[in-house]
Design an enzyme around this catalytic site. Sequence first.
Site, PDB file in Angstrom:
ATOM      1  N   GLY A  14       0.757  -1.209  -0.016  1.00  0.00           N
ATOM      2  CA  GLY A  14      -0.118  -0.079   0.079  1.00  0.00           C
ATOM      3  C   GLY A  14       0.867   1.146  -0.096  1.00  0.00           C
ATOM      4  N   ILE A  18      -1.449   2.019  -7.222  1.00  0.00           N
ATOM      5  CA  ILE A  18      -3.039   1.387  -6.738  1.00  0.00           C
ATOM      6  C   ILE A  18      -3.088   1.152  -5.255  1.00  0.00           C
ATOM      7  CG2 ILE A  18      -4.306  -0.561  -7.367  1.00  0.00           C
ATOM      8  CD1 ILE A  18      -3.187  -0.877 -10.025  1.00  0.00           C
ATOM      9  N   GLY A  19      -2.010   0.595  -4.612  1.00  0.00           N
ATOM     10  CA  GLY A  19      -2.409   0.121  -3.401  1.00  0.00           C
ATOM     11  C   GLY A  19      -2.608   1.691  -2.562  1.00  0.00           C
ATOM     12  N   TYR A 151       5.830 -13.047 -14.717  1.00  0.00           N
ATOM     13  CA  TYR A 151       4.784 -12.019 -14.268  1.00  0.00           C
ATOM     14  C   TYR A 151       3.411 -12.677 -14.545  1.00  0.00           C
ATOM     15  CZ  TYR A 151       2.157  -7.981 -12.816  1.00  0.00           C
ATOM     16  OH  TYR A 151       1.193  -7.128 -12.404  1.00  0.00           O
TER      17      TYR A 151
END
Length: 250
Positions: A14, A18-19, A151
């Site tokens: 976070g 995005i986190g 990934y």
Amino acid sequence: MGQLEGKTAVLTGGSAGIGLATAVRLADEGAHVFVTGRREAELEAAVKTVGADRATAVVGDISKPADLDRLYDAVGARGRGLDVLVANAAVGAFVTLEETTEEHFDQTFGVNVRGTVFTVQKALPLLNDGASVVLVGSTAADRGVAAFGAYAASKAAVRSFARTWSSELKDRGIRVNVVSPAWIETPGGTAAFGDEETARAVREKVAATVPKGRFGRPEEAAAVVAFLASEQSSYVVGSNVYVDGGENQT
């Protein structure tokens, strides 16, 4: 009253992108958010952005079981269980099959797959009945992007786990879903391209091919996570929600 008023949430990875946007959004919806990350300074800055009264920082690496135990000890000490778990922490780099090393493979799967598995497993005793688990996947899992094989495969595994866990946790009313972003403007995304010049070239290519005509914003992915975390999505289970500007849909 927000959609998550009085709820307790855990968000891994976070510190940025995005986190961080998701931590802010969950807190805005009324949740107290436990935010994890590996870098203490960045994590503390993120919590200040969210609001010190709305978030708790727990430094840790999801690939290390002891760090996960410490995270959930902190959550348990709050005494309210866990209502929302967002498994967002991940690593990624462009490496061809020919260039792939054991270290690259082990790090990618150690964080993105193993880390996600134990992030969710170790949360089970704390998850309240009816809780929501949101796994952050990627559109890379559906596409054969050159040099992104490890990934992409790791994110395909995350998607698969969501289906299985939805079946395993249904008796507790725990919903598991996936959010799959595509090109999102984040510091980590720029770093994956190696330099700003390369990142700029990719942005121009995306603008020419994606129906939305641009990279997404972290807040746009966070809004979908918040939807899946809330009762607004009470009949959404085991799904994969794309946040891709239409890239995979046209």
